[in-house]
Design a protein around this motif. Structure first.
Motif, PDB file in Angstrom:
ATOM      1  N   LEU A  86       0.929  -1.126   0.024  1.00 21.73           N
ATOM      2  CA  LEU A  86      -0.120   0.267  -0.036  1.00 21.73           C
ATOM      3  C   LEU A  86       0.700   1.295  -0.074  1.00 21.73           C
ATOM      4  O   LEU A  86       1.862   1.286   0.896  1.00 21.73           O
ATOM      5  CB  LEU A  86      -0.806   0.030   1.136  1.00 21.73           C
ATOM      6  CG  LEU A  86      -1.856  -1.254   1.342  1.00 21.73           C
ATOM      7  CD1 LEU A  86      -2.556  -1.258   2.658  1.00 21.73           C
ATOM      8  CD2 LEU A  86      -2.780  -1.233   0.419  1.00 21.73           C
ATOM      9  N   SER A  87       0.743   2.104  -0.714  1.00 23.23           N
ATOM     10  CA  SER A  87       1.723   3.106  -0.944  1.00 23.23           C
ATOM     11  C   SER A  87       1.018   4.614  -1.190  1.00 23.23           C
ATOM     12  O   SER A  87       1.784   5.390  -1.919  1.00 23.23           O
ATOM     13  CB  SER A  87       2.541   2.925  -2.104  1.00 23.23           C
ATOM     14  OG  SER A  87       1.990   2.562  -3.309  1.00 23.23           O
ATOM     15  N   THR A  88      -0.240   4.906  -0.918  1.00 26.87           N
ATOM     16  CA  THR A  88      -0.679   6.063  -1.183  1.00 26.87           C
ATOM     17  C   THR A  88      -0.583   7.285  -0.219  1.00 26.87           C
ATOM     18  O   THR A  88      -0.705   8.553  -0.577  1.00 26.87           O
ATOM     19  CB  THR A  88      -2.360   6.043  -1.319  1.00 26.87           C
ATOM     20  OG1 THR A  88      -2.864   5.847   0.137  1.00 26.87           O
ATOM     21  CG2 THR A  88      -2.878   4.752  -2.194  1.00 26.87           C
ATOM     22  N   GLY A  89      -0.031   6.871   0.752  1.00 33.97           N
ATOM     23  CA  GLY A  89       0.271   7.856   1.981  1.00 33.97           C
ATOM     24  C   GLY A  89      -0.889   8.246   2.781  1.00 33.97           C
ATOM     25  O   GLY A  89      -0.763   8.744   3.983  1.00 33.97           O
ATOM     26  N   LYS A  90      -1.962   7.685   2.260  1.00 36.56           N
ATOM     27  CA  LYS A  90      -3.344   7.575   3.500  1.00 36.56           C
ATOM     28  C   LYS A  90      -3.908   6.356   3.099  1.00 36.56           C
ATOM     29  O   LYS A  90      -5.118   6.492   2.449  1.00 36.56           O
ATOM     30  CB  LYS A  90      -4.053   8.788   3.108  1.00 36.56           C
ATOM     31  CG  LYS A  90      -5.380   9.058   4.022  1.00 36.56           C
ATOM     32  CD  LYS A  90      -5.674  10.304   4.220  1.00 36.56           C
ATOM     33  CE  LYS A  90      -7.041  10.350   5.075  1.00 36.56           C
ATOM     34  NZ  LYS A  90      -6.556  10.016   6.426  1.00 36.56           N
ATOM     35  N   ASP A  91      -3.433   5.424   3.697  1.00 36.56           N
ATOM     36  CA  ASP A  91      -4.032   4.110   3.312  1.00 36.56           C
ATOM     37  C   ASP A  91      -5.153   3.586   4.447  1.00 36.56           C
ATOM     38  O   ASP A  91      -4.558   3.936   5.970  1.00 36.56           O
ATOM     39  CB  ASP A  91      -2.848   2.813   3.199  1.00 36.56           C
ATOM     40  CG  ASP A  91      -2.045   3.186   1.971  1.00 36.56           C
ATOM     41  OD1 ASP A  91      -2.618   3.350   0.950  1.00 36.56           O
ATOM     42  OD2 ASP A  91      -0.930   3.106   2.337  1.00 36.56           O
ATOM     43  N   ILE A  92      -6.164   3.127   4.035  1.00 44.22           N
ATOM     44  CA  ILE A  92      -6.947   2.913   4.956  1.00 44.22           C
ATOM     45  C   ILE A  92      -7.436   1.167   4.975  1.00 44.22           C
ATOM     46  O   ILE A  92      -7.852   0.786   3.965  1.00 44.22           O
ATOM     47  CB  ILE A  92      -8.695   3.297   4.860  1.00 44.22           C
ATOM     48  CG1 ILE A  92      -8.424   4.879   5.075  1.00 44.22           C
ATOM     49  CG2 ILE A  92      -9.561   2.941   5.818  1.00 44.22           C
ATOM     50  CD1 ILE A  92      -9.610   5.877   4.880  1.00 44.22           C
ATOM     51  N   ILE A  93      -7.221   0.400   6.096  1.00 36.59           N
ATOM     52  CA  ILE A  93      -7.627  -1.064   6.172  1.00 36.59           C
ATOM     53  C   ILE A  93      -8.598  -1.354   6.951  1.00 36.59           C
ATOM     54  O   ILE A  93      -8.570  -1.160   8.189  1.00 36.59           O
ATOM     55  CB  ILE A  93      -6.216  -1.681   6.579  1.00 36.59           C
ATOM     56  CG1 ILE A  93      -4.889  -1.319   5.501  1.00 36.59           C
ATOM     57  CG2 ILE A  93      -6.451  -3.063   6.484  1.00 36.59           C
ATOM     58  CD1 ILE A  93      -3.501  -1.932   6.059  1.00 36.59           C
ATOM     59  N   PRO A  94      -9.914  -1.852   6.313  1.00 39.65           N
ATOM     60  CA  PRO A  94     -10.865  -2.204   7.158  1.00 39.65           C
ATOM     61  C   PRO A  94     -10.453  -3.498   7.905  1.00 39.65           C
ATOM     62  O   PRO A  94      -9.784  -4.458   7.110  1.00 39.65           O
ATOM     63  CB  PRO A  94     -11.913  -2.390   6.190  1.00 39.65           C
ATOM     64  CG  PRO A  94     -11.504  -2.224   4.644  1.00 39.65           C
ATOM     65  CD  PRO A  94      -9.811  -2.069   4.785  1.00 39.65           C
ATOM     66  N   LEU A  95     -10.662  -3.759   9.149  1.00 38.26           N
ATOM     67  CA  LEU A  95     -10.472  -4.926   9.965  1.00 38.26           C
ATOM     68  C   LEU A  95     -11.781  -5.714   9.709  1.00 38.26           C
ATOM     69  O   LEU A  95     -12.637  -5.610  10.243  1.00 38.26           O
ATOM     70  CB  LEU A  95     -10.091  -4.403  11.322  1.00 38.26           C
ATOM     71  CG  LEU A  95      -9.160  -3.802  11.426  1.00 38.26           C
ATOM     72  CD1 LEU A  95      -8.687  -3.210  12.865  1.00 38.26           C
ATOM     73  CD2 LEU A  95      -7.727  -4.202  10.871  1.00 38.26           C
ATOM     74  N   LYS A  96     -11.685  -6.787   8.999  1.00 40.11           N
ATOM     75  CA  LYS A  96     -12.936  -7.376   8.505  1.00 40.11           C
ATOM     76  C   LYS A  96     -12.995  -8.766   9.254  1.00 40.11           C
ATOM     77  O   LYS A  96     -14.153  -9.435   9.126  1.00 40.11           O
ATOM     78  CB  LYS A  96     -13.093  -7.748   7.021  1.00 40.11           C
ATOM     79  CG  LYS A  96     -13.140  -6.569   6.294  1.00 40.11           C
ATOM     80  CD  LYS A  96     -13.197  -6.594   4.641  1.00 40.11           C
ATOM     81  CE  LYS A  96     -13.266  -5.415   3.885  1.00 40.11           C
ATOM     82  NZ  LYS A  96     -13.246  -5.816   2.280  1.00 40.11           N
ATOM     83  N   THR A  97     -12.042  -9.339   9.867  1.00 41.71           N
ATOM     84  CA  THR A  97     -12.083 -10.745  10.220  1.00 41.71           C
ATOM     85  C   THR A  97     -11.228 -10.419  11.643  1.00 41.71           C
ATOM     86  O   THR A  97     -10.509  -9.705  11.902  1.00 41.71           O
ATOM     87  CB  THR A  97     -11.333 -11.889   9.715  1.00 41.71           C
ATOM     88  OG1 THR A  97     -10.044 -11.301   9.441  1.00 41.71           O
ATOM     89  CG2 THR A  97     -12.102 -11.749   8.286  1.00 41.71           C
ATOM     90  N   GLU A  98     -11.408 -11.402  12.672  1.00 44.70           N
ATOM     91  CA  GLU A  98     -11.080 -11.558  13.975  1.00 44.70           C
ATOM     92  C   GLU A  98      -9.492 -12.155  13.702  1.00 44.70           C
ATOM     93  O   GLU A  98      -9.139 -12.658  12.583  1.00 44.70           O
ATOM     94  CB  GLU A  98     -11.733 -12.582  14.881  1.00 44.70           C
ATOM     95  CG  GLU A  98     -13.126 -12.198  15.210  1.00 44.70           C
ATOM     96  CD  GLU A  98     -13.777 -13.454  15.991  1.00 44.70           C
ATOM     97  OE1 GLU A  98     -13.316 -13.948  16.805  1.00 44.70           O
ATOM     98  OE2 GLU A  98     -14.968 -13.555  15.556  1.00 44.70           O
ATOM     99  N   GLY A  99      -8.550 -12.076  14.875  1.00 46.58           N
ATOM    100  CA  GLY A  99      -7.379 -12.858  14.682  1.00 46.58           C
ATOM    101  C   GLY A  99      -6.251 -11.740  14.527  1.00 46.58           C
ATOM    102  O   GLY A  99      -6.390 -10.512  14.813  1.00 46.58           O
ATOM    103  N   ARG A 100      -5.151 -12.473  14.586  1.00 49.61           N
ATOM    104  CA  ARG A 100      -3.807 -11.404  14.575  1.00 49.61           C
ATOM    105  C   ARG A 100      -3.617 -10.995  13.217  1.00 49.61           C
ATOM    106  O   ARG A 100      -3.796 -11.686  12.068  1.00 49.61           O
ATOM    107  CB  ARG A 100      -2.678 -12.293  14.963  1.00 49.61           C
ATOM    108  CG  ARG A 100      -2.744 -13.304  16.358  1.00 49.61           C
ATOM    109  CD  ARG A 100      -2.004 -12.864  17.425  1.00 49.61           C
ATOM    110  NE  ARG A 100      -0.668 -12.762  17.417  1.00 49.61           N
ATOM    111  CZ  ARG A 100      -0.283 -11.898  18.219  1.00 49.61           C
ATOM    112  NH1 ARG A 100      -0.775 -11.259  19.005  1.00 49.61           N
ATOM    113  NH2 ARG A 100       1.216 -11.996  18.097  1.00 49.61           N
TER     114      ARG A 100
END
Length: 165
Positions: A86-100
């Motif tokens: 990911l390299s946009t400088g403003k990356d949003i990662i949704p946390l969709k699943t449980e776990g590490r």
């Protein structure tokens, strides 16, 4: 008949809006952002992450990127192909699943020598927070304000429906 439809509509709205109101955007590194020489392990240990929350990475894309990796790649500071960064400088990662979940910077020696890596445990939506660590005041305060405003709006809507029903 119209009264029962209104109550049904409000009930469904409360259920749907409550999950939206409880989601949290976690700004990685808070006001420091995603940068070198910040203790992201300590930062992550102070947070409670749940399914439905988002990780927000703010950084200068000329100097950093973000990889979501597995535990082995994390330990060795090795990375997938560059096109997976990911390299946009403003990356949003949704946390969709449980776990590490493991995250690293793949530029230069930022992962191995400059502490640009961290691991989190994502809890199920609505799961109770672990007894330790407790969430930081800023995250807890945001949740409390959103929940309070949501409750006030719902109580007002129900009162109005009850008055005019």
């Amino acid at each position: 008949m119209a009264s029962s439809r209104s109550i049904l509509f409000l009930s469904i709205s409360m259920v749907l809006l409550s999950s939206v109101a409880m989601a949290t955007d976690h700004i990685v590194g808070d006001d420091k952002g995603w940068t070198v020489d910040f203790n992201y392990t300590q930062w992550a240990q102070q947070m409670v992450f749940r399914v439905g929350d988002n990780l927000v990475f703010n950084y200068n894309p000329s100097f950093h990127n973000v990889f979501k990796v597995n535990g082995t790649l994390f330990q060795n500071c090795t990375f997938p192909a560059e096109n997976e960064a990911l390299s946009t400088g403003k990356d949003i990662i949704p946390l969709k699943t449980e776990g590490r979940k493991w995250y690293v910077c793949g530029k230069a020696d930022h992962c191995a020598s400059r502490q640009m890596k961290f691991v989190i445990t994502v809890l199920a939506e609505g799961a109770p927070a672990p007894s330790t660590p407790s969430p930081p005041p800023s995250s807890d305060a945001r949740r409390h304000v959103v929940s309070s405003v949501f409750g006030l709006v719902m109580a007002t809507m129900i009162s109005i429906v009850a008055i005019f029903a």
